[in-house]
Design a protein around this motif. Structure first.
Motif, PDB file in Angstrom:
ATOM      1  N   ILE A  16       0.865  -1.173   0.000  1.00 12.92           N
ATOM      2  CA  ILE A  16       0.000   0.000   0.000  1.00 12.92           C
ATOM      3  C   ILE A  16       0.899   1.219   0.000  1.00 12.92           C
ATOM      4  O   ILE A  16       1.611   1.483   0.970  1.00 12.92           O
ATOM      5  N   ARG A  17       0.884   1.953  -1.101  1.00 11.98           N
ATOM      6  CA  ARG A  17       1.795   3.072  -1.289  1.00 11.98           C
ATOM      7  C   ARG A  17       1.082   4.401  -1.063  1.00 11.98           C
ATOM      8  O   ARG A  17      -0.110   4.547  -1.339  1.00 11.98           O
ATOM      9  N   TYR A  18       1.862   5.373  -0.608  1.00 10.09           N
ATOM     10  CA  TYR A  18       1.324   6.719  -0.417  1.00 10.09           C
ATOM     11  C   TYR A  18       0.761   7.264  -1.734  1.00 10.09           C
ATOM     12  O   TYR A  18      -0.256   7.952  -1.748  1.00 10.09           O
ATOM     13  N   TYR A  19       1.446   6.952  -2.834  1.00 16.85           N
ATOM     14  CA  TYR A  19       1.061   7.489  -4.137  1.00 16.85           C
ATOM     15  C   TYR A  19      -0.366   7.094  -4.488  1.00 16.85           C
ATOM     16  O   TYR A  19      -1.179   7.917  -4.910  1.00 16.85           O
ATOM     17  N   GLY A  20      -0.686   5.805  -4.318  1.00 15.31           N
ATOM     18  CA  GLY A  20      -2.024   5.333  -4.610  1.00 15.31           C
ATOM     19  C   GLY A  20      -3.055   5.897  -3.659  1.00 15.31           C
ATOM     20  O   GLY A  20      -4.179   6.236  -4.063  1.00 15.31           O
ATOM     21  N   LEU A  21      -2.688   6.016  -2.371  1.00 13.12           N
ATOM     22  CA  LEU A  21      -3.614   6.564  -1.382  1.00 13.12           C
ATOM     23  C   LEU A  21      -3.969   8.014  -1.696  1.00 13.12           C
ATOM     24  O   LEU A  21      -5.098   8.448  -1.456  1.00 13.12           O
ATOM     25  N   VAL A  22      -3.003   8.756  -2.207  1.00 16.46           N
ATOM     26  CA  VAL A  22      -3.265  10.156  -2.558  1.00 16.46           C
ATOM     27  C   VAL A  22      -4.307  10.240  -3.675  1.00 16.46           C
ATOM     28  O   VAL A  22      -5.204  11.089  -3.634  1.00 16.46           O
ATOM     29  N   TYR A  23      -4.215   9.350  -4.660  1.00 16.92           N
ATOM     30  CA  TYR A  23      -5.212   9.347  -5.735  1.00 16.92           C
ATOM     31  C   TYR A  23      -6.599   9.016  -5.183  1.00 16.92           C
ATOM     32  O   TYR A  23      -7.599   9.647  -5.559  1.00 16.92           O
ATOM     33  N   VAL A  24      -6.657   8.031  -4.300  1.00 16.75           N
ATOM     34  CA  VAL A  24      -7.941   7.658  -3.694  1.00 16.75           C
ATOM     35  C   VAL A  24      -8.494   8.823  -2.872  1.00 16.75           C
ATOM     36  O   VAL A  24      -9.682   9.176  -2.977  1.00 16.75           O
ATOM     37  N   LEU A  25      -7.629   9.449  -2.062  1.00 15.66           N
ATOM     38  CA  LEU A  25      -8.054  10.578  -1.243  1.00 15.66           C
ATOM     39  C   LEU A  25      -8.536  11.729  -2.118  1.00 15.66           C
ATOM     40  O   LEU A  25      -9.564  12.372  -1.818  1.00 15.66           O
ATOM     41  N   GLY A  26      -7.817  12.003  -3.210  1.00 14.07           N
ATOM     42  CA  GLY A  26      -8.211  13.077  -4.112  1.00 14.07           C
ATOM     43  C   GLY A  26      -9.580  12.834  -4.730  1.00 14.07           C
ATOM     44  O   GLY A  26     -10.399  13.758  -4.838  1.00 14.07           O
ATOM     45  N   LEU A  27      -9.856  11.599  -5.116  1.00 16.00           N
ATOM     46  CA  LEU A  27     -11.152  11.271  -5.712  1.00 16.00           C
ATOM     47  C   LEU A  27     -12.279  11.343  -4.689  1.00 16.00           C
ATOM     48  O   LEU A  27     -13.384  11.799  -4.990  1.00 16.00           O
ATOM     49  N   ILE A  61      -7.832  10.458 -15.896  1.00 12.27           N
ATOM     50  CA  ILE A  61      -6.566  10.791 -15.249  1.00 12.27           C
ATOM     51  C   ILE A  61      -5.546   9.681 -15.451  1.00 12.27           C
ATOM     52  O   ILE A  61      -4.394   9.924 -15.853  1.00 12.27           O
ATOM     53  N   ILE A  62      -5.960   8.446 -15.183  1.00 10.93           N
ATOM     54  CA  ILE A  62      -5.021   7.319 -15.221  1.00 10.93           C
ATOM     55  C   ILE A  62      -4.568   7.030 -16.651  1.00 10.93           C
ATOM     56  O   ILE A  62      -3.364   6.907 -16.922  1.00 10.93           O
ATOM     57  N   LEU A 134      -2.233  17.663  -3.307  1.00  5.71           N
ATOM     58  CA  LEU A 134      -1.918  16.368  -2.693  1.00  5.71           C
ATOM     59  C   LEU A 134      -0.979  15.555  -3.579  1.00  5.71           C
ATOM     60  O   LEU A 134      -0.078  14.866  -3.080  1.00  5.71           O
ATOM     61  N   GLY A 135      -1.176  15.652  -4.888  1.00  2.00           N
ATOM     62  CA  GLY A 135      -0.344  14.889  -5.811  1.00  2.00           C
ATOM     63  C   GLY A 135       1.112  15.279  -5.749  1.00  2.00           C
ATOM     64  O   GLY A 135       2.005  14.425  -5.836  1.00  2.00           O
ATOM     65  N   ARG A 136       1.405  16.585  -5.576  1.00  2.62           N
ATOM     66  CA  ARG A 136       2.793  17.029  -5.480  1.00  2.62           C
ATOM     67  C   ARG A 136       3.452  16.519  -4.194  1.00  2.62           C
ATOM     68  O   ARG A 136       4.649  16.244  -4.169  1.00  2.62           O
TER      69      ARG A 136
END
Length: 266
Positions: A16-27, A61-62, A134-136
Motif C-alpha cells: 500500500i503506497r502513499y502514491y495510490g492513497l493520494v489518488y484515492v483521497l483526491g477522488l 486521469i489514469i 496532494l499529488g505534489r
C-alpha cells in the motif's frame, strides 16, 4: 537526505503506497466537493451521476496521465519494460496527459447527461486544484519531479538530496503550496455569486494561473515564478533513458494548451 519509504504498509506481497492513497483521497474529496457545488449550482445530477462522473474522471486521469508519461518522458525505458507501464503505483503520471484525459472524459460525461461542459468544468477545477496539491506531496514522497540543484542560502537547511548526492530544491512542496492557494482562491471565487460571469471562466482561469492573479489580486505571480525557477526539466524523472528532446515536446504541448480556447466545447 530523502529517505522516505514510498510504501506505507506491507500486507504479504501487497504494498500500500502513499502514491495510490493520494489518488484515492483526491477522488473521495473530489466527490464531496463536487456534490456540494453541483447542488449549489442546481445542476440536474443525482448522487449516482456524480459517482459516475468520478469514475469517468479517474479513467481519464489514469489513462491520459500514464500514456503521456510513457510516450513523452520515458518511451525507451518502457519499450524495454512494457509490463511496467501498468505499475502506476510506482509513480510516473503526467499532468498534461491527465488534463487531456479529464477534459475528454468530462466532455463525454456531459454529452451523455446533456449538461453544459463549461458549467461542470467550472466546478471540477476546484477539487482538481486540491488534488494537484496532494499529488505534489506524493511526488515528493516518491522522490520524483525534484527540482534544480540548490547552492544558495538556506540550501543546507531546506534543500533535499534525492539520492544523487546533490542538494536540490524540493520544488514538489513549493508547487503543492501554490496549488493549495489556487484551490482556496477558486473556492471563494466560485462561492461568490456573480450572474454576469459566463460559464467556463473559472475553468480557463485555472489553466492560466497568471490570470487568476490578475483577476483576484492575490499577488501570486512571484510564487508562480519561484516554483517554475526551482523546477528541473532534465532532472524530473526517476528512470534512466530520459529523452533530452522532451523539453521541446513539453513546450509543444503547452503551446497547444495555450491555444486550446480557440476551439469551443459546447
Amino acid at each position: 537526505i530523502h529517505n522516505i519509504d514510498p510504501v506505507l504498509l506491507h500486507i504479504g506481497s501487497l504494498e500500500i503506497r502513499y502514491y495510490g492513497l493520494v489518488y484515492v483521497l483526491g477522488l473521495v474529496l473530489g466527490y464531496f466537493i463536487i456534490k456540494h457545488l453541483v447542488k449549489k449550482a442546481d445542476l440536474p445530477l443525482t448522487e449516482d451521476d456524480i459517482l459516475d462522473f468520478i469514475m469517468y474522471t479517474a479513467a481519464g486521469i489514469i489513462l491520459g496521465g500514464r500514456l503521456f508519461y510513457t510516450i513523452i518522458y520515458n518511451l525507451p525505458y518502457y519499450a524495454q519494460h512494457p509490463l511496467e507501464i501498468f505499475a502506476i503505483w510506482q509513480g510516473g503520471m503526467s499532468f498534461h496527459g491527465g488534463l487531456v484525459g479529464v477534459i475528454i472524459a468530462g466532455y463525454l460525461f456531459c454529452r451523455k447527461k446533456n449538461i453544459s461542459f463549461y458549467q461542470m468544468a467550472d466546478i471540477v477545477v476546484i477539487p482538481a486544484a486540491l488534488a494537484l496539491c496532494l499529488g505534489r506531496i506524493a511526488n515528493f514522497i516518491n522522490g520524483e519531479l525534484y527540482g534544480r540543484p540548490w547552492n544558495g542560502p538556506w540550501a543546507d537547511q531546506f534543500g533535499v538530496d534525492f539520492g544523487d548526492k546533490i542538494i536540490r530544491y524540493p520544488s514538489q512542496l513549493f508547487e503543492s503550496a501554490k496549488n493549495l492557494i489556487i484551490f482556496t482562491v477558486l473556492w471563494f471565487w466560485h462561492k461568490k455569486d456573480n450572474p454576469k460571469r459566463p460559464d467556463g471562466v473559472i475553468f480557463w482561469e485555472m489553466k492560466n494561473e497568471p490570470a487568476i492573479d490578475v483577476k483576484v489580486g492575490l499577488g501570486m505571480e512571484p510564487l508562480r515564478k519561484f516554483t517554475v525557477c526551482t523546477q528541473g526539466i532534465k532532472d524530473r524523472r526517476t528512470h534512466a533513458g530520459h529523452d533530452p528532446h522532451v523539453k521541446h515536446d513539453i513546450s509543444a504541448v503547452r503551446q497547444f494548451n495555450s491555444n486550446f480556447p480557440k476551439w469551443r466545447i459546447e
